[in-house]
Scaffold this motif. Structure first.
Motif, short mmCIF file in Angstrom:
data_model
loop_
_atom_site.label_atom_id
_atom_site.label_comp_id
_atom_site.label_asym_id
_atom_site.label_seq_id
_atom_site.Cartn_x
_atom_site.Cartn_y
_atom_site.Cartn_z
N ASP A 182 3.15 86.71 49.99
CA ASP A 182 3.48 85.55 50.55
C ASP A 182 3.56 85.06 51.63
OD1 ASP A 182 4.32 82.92 49.89
OD2 ASP A 182 6.79 83.95 49.49
N TRP A 183 3.14 83.62 52.34
CA TRP A 183 3.23 83.85 53.90
C TRP A 183 4.61 84.31 54.30
CZ3 TRP A 183 -1.51 82.57 54.88
CH2 TRP A 183 -2.56 81.83 53.86
N THR A 184 5.24 84.43 55.22
CA THR A 184 5.70 84.29 56.29
C THR A 184 6.17 83.45 57.22
OG1 THR A 184 4.82 85.87 57.88
CG2 THR A 184 5.37 87.31 56.16
N GLN A 185 5.50 82.86 56.95
CA GLN A 185 5.48 81.34 58.22
C GLN A 185 5.57 80.66 57.47
OE1 GLN A 185 7.69 82.06 60.65
NE2 GLN A 185 7.54 83.98 60.83
N THR A 186 6.03 78.94 57.78
CA THR A 186 5.41 77.46 56.96
C THR A 186 4.56 77.60 58.02
OG1 THR A 186 7.72 77.15 56.82
CG2 THR A 186 6.79 75.05 56.10
N PHE A 187 4.17 77.80 58.86
CA PHE A 187 3.30 77.07 60.13
C PHE A 187 2.07 77.98 59.34
CE2 PHE A 187 4.11 80.64 62.83
CZ PHE A 187 2.55 80.89 62.59
N ASP A 201 -6.96 73.69 44.84
CA ASP A 201 -7.10 75.08 45.90
C ASP A 201 -5.98 74.24 46.67
OD1 ASP A 201 -8.64 77.02 45.18
OD2 ASP A 201 -9.97 76.99 46.40
N LEU A 202 -6.08 73.47 47.39
CA LEU A 202 -5.49 72.65 48.31
C LEU A 202 -3.78 71.78 47.50
CD1 LEU A 202 -5.05 70.82 50.85
CD2 LEU A 202 -6.82 68.71 49.73
N LEU A 203 -4.35 71.51 46.45
CA LEU A 203 -3.20 71.33 45.57
C LEU A 203 -2.05 72.44 45.54
CD1 LEU A 203 -4.40 68.92 43.03
CD2 LEU A 203 -3.05 68.11 44.62
N PHE A 204 -2.75 73.47 45.38
CA PHE A 204 -2.17 75.14 45.32
C PHE A 204 -1.04 75.49 46.89
CE2 PHE A 204 -1.63 79.02 44.45
CZ PHE A 204 -0.82 79.96 43.81
N LEU A 227 0.31 75.77 56.61
CA LEU A 227 0.15 74.67 57.13
C LEU A 227 -1.87 74.71 57.58
CD1 LEU A 227 2.96 73.73 59.42
CD2 LEU A 227 2.16 72.02 56.93
N PHE A 228 -2.07 75.90 57.76
CA PHE A 228 -2.76 75.79 58.56
C PHE A 228 -3.87 76.44 57.59
CE2 PHE A 228 -1.46 77.99 62.53
CZ PHE A 228 -1.37 77.03 63.25
N LYS A 229 -3.32 76.95 56.52
CA LYS A 229 -4.03 76.49 54.81
C LYS A 229 -4.26 75.70 54.41
CE LYS A 229 -6.29 79.35 52.08
NZ LYS A 229 -7.47 80.03 51.33
N ILE A 230 -3.12 74.79 53.97
CA ILE A 230 -3.76 73.09 53.65
C ILE A 230 -4.95 72.89 54.78
CG2 ILE A 230 -2.91 71.45 54.05
CD1 ILE A 230 -0.31 72.58 52.85
N GLU A 231 -4.81 73.09 55.94
CA GLU A 231 -5.90 72.36 57.21
C GLU A 231 -7.56 73.18 56.53
OE1 GLU A 231 -4.33 72.88 60.99
OE2 GLU A 231 -3.60 71.37 61.15
N ASN A 261 2.30 75.50 47.54
CA ASN A 261 3.24 77.04 48.23
C ASN A 261 3.85 75.92 49.33
OD1 ASN A 261 3.23 79.62 48.61
ND2 ASN A 261 1.28 79.52 48.65
N LEU A 262 3.46 74.56 50.31
CA LEU A 262 4.46 74.61 51.24
C LEU A 262 5.86 74.15 50.42
CD1 LEU A 262 4.88 73.40 54.11
CD2 LEU A 262 3.80 71.22 53.41
#
Length: 276
Positions: free
Chosen positions: A166-171, A202-205, A174-178, A209-210
Motif C-alpha cells: 500500500d501507499w504510505t503517504q497520500t501525496f 488505471d486512473l479510476l483505480f 496524487l503523483f500516481k494519479i498525475e 486509492n486516494l
C-alpha cells in the motif's frame, strides 16, 4: 427484538405456493437463480435509497422485498436438494458467533483497531478452510466479481494493504494519479480505444486509492457528485422552462453560463454547499 416465527413460517409457505408446479404463479415458476439476480440488486439499492431518504415506512417494505429474495433463492435451492432456508439462517448464525468471540466467547477485545485485526484474521482463516488445497490461498479470495467496480476496487486495495502492499503517504497517490493521467492523454492522442480503456481504468483505480486513504467512500462520493450534477441540471431546465425554452435549443456557451449562474444560486440558498 426477535422476529415472529409465525410470519417467517407464513412467508416460507407463501413461497412454496408461488412455486407450486400446478397451482403456482407462472412468473415465479419460470425464475432461476440467475434470472432474479437483477431484481435482487434492484431491491438492495431500493433499501439504500429508503435509508438515504429517512423513509422508514418505505424501508420496512423494501427490507421485506429483500427478505423475500433470500427466501426465493433458498426455496429454489431446496427444490434441487442443495440447501434450505434453515441452513441459510444457521450458516449466518454460526458465522456471527464465530467472528465475535469477544461477545460469545472468552476473547478480550478492547479497541476498534483490535476488533478490525481480529475480524480480518477470522475471515482469513475462513478463506483458508474454503481453499481446496490445489493452489495457495490468495488474500484476494472471496472478493466477489459481481460487486460494483468502485466497491470491488476498495476491497481489493484493502486486501493488498492488509499484507503491507500500500501507499504510505497520500501525496504519493496524487503523483500516481498525475502519472496515470499523462498516460491516458498519450493513448487518447494515439487513438487506441482498447488502451484508452485500460489507462482510464488505471486512473479510476488510483482515484479510488486516494479516496480510501482520505477516508472517503468512493461510491458515496460519486453518488454525491451525481446528485449535485442532477440538481444543477434540473435547475437549468427550470430556468429555461420559465422562458418557454429547452436545453436542446441553447448552444454550449449559453448552457455553460447558465450552469455557473445556477451554481451561485444554489450555493447562496444552501442547496449546493460546495462549488466545482
Amino acid at each position: 427484538m426477535v422476529a415472529s416465527t409465525d410470519n417467517l413460517s407464513r412467508l416460507l409457505v407463501i413461497m412454496s405456493q408461488l412455486r407450486d408446479p400446478v397451482f403456482g404463479c407462472p412468473w415465479d415458476l419460470k425464475q432461476t437463480f440467475s434470472s432474479i439476480v437483477p431484481y435482487t440488486l434492484e431491491e438492495a439499492y431500493e433499501v439504500a435509497d429508503a435509508i438515504e431518504r429517512y423513509d422508514f415506512d418505505d424501508l420496512r417494505k423494501e427490507l421485506g422485498d429483500l427478505l423475500f429474495h433470500v427466501v426465493f433463492y433458498s426455496h429454489m435451492a431446496c427444490e434441487q436438494d442443495l440447501f434450505d432456508f434453515d441452513a441459510v439462517a444457521k450458516g449466518v448464525c454460526d458465522k456471527l458467533v464465530q467472528r465475535h468471540p469477544h461477545v460469545f466467547g472468552d476473547e478480550r477485545i478492547e479497541t476498534e483497531e483490535q476488533l478490525k485485526v481480529a475480524w480480518e484474521n477470522h475471515k482469513a482463516k475462513e478463506r483458508d478452510k474454503k481453499n481446496d488445497g490445489t493452489a495457495p490461498a490468495s488474500v484476494m479470495d472471496g472478493v466477489a466479481a459481481a460487486l460494483p467496480e468502485l466497491i470491488r476496487a476498495v476491497k481489493l486495495q484493502k486486501r493488498a494493504a492488509g499484507v503491507g502492499f500500500d501507499w504510505t503517504q497520500t501525496f504519493e497517490i496524487l503523483f500516481k494519479i498525475e502519472e496515470e493521467l499523462e498516460e491516458l492523454k498519450q493513448e487518447l492522442e494515439d487513438g487506441n480505444k482498447d488502451l484508452v480503456a485500460e489507462e482510464l481504468g488505471d486512473l479510476l483505480f488510483a482515484v479510488v486509492n486516494l479516496a480510501r486513504h482520505a477516508g472517503v467512500d468512493p461510491e458515496q462520493a460519486l453518488h454525491l457528485g451525481n446528485k449535485k450534477f442532477e440538481t444543477r441540471f434540473r435547475t437549468i431546465e427550470q430556468h429555461l422552462a420559465a422562458q418557454g425554452r429547452r436545453p436542446q435549443e441553447c448552444d454550449l456557451k449559453e448552457l455553460d453560463d447558465l450552469w455557473e449562474q445556477v451554481k451561485k444560486e444554489l450555493k447562496a440558498s444552501g442547496q449546493d454547499d460546495r462549488s466545482s
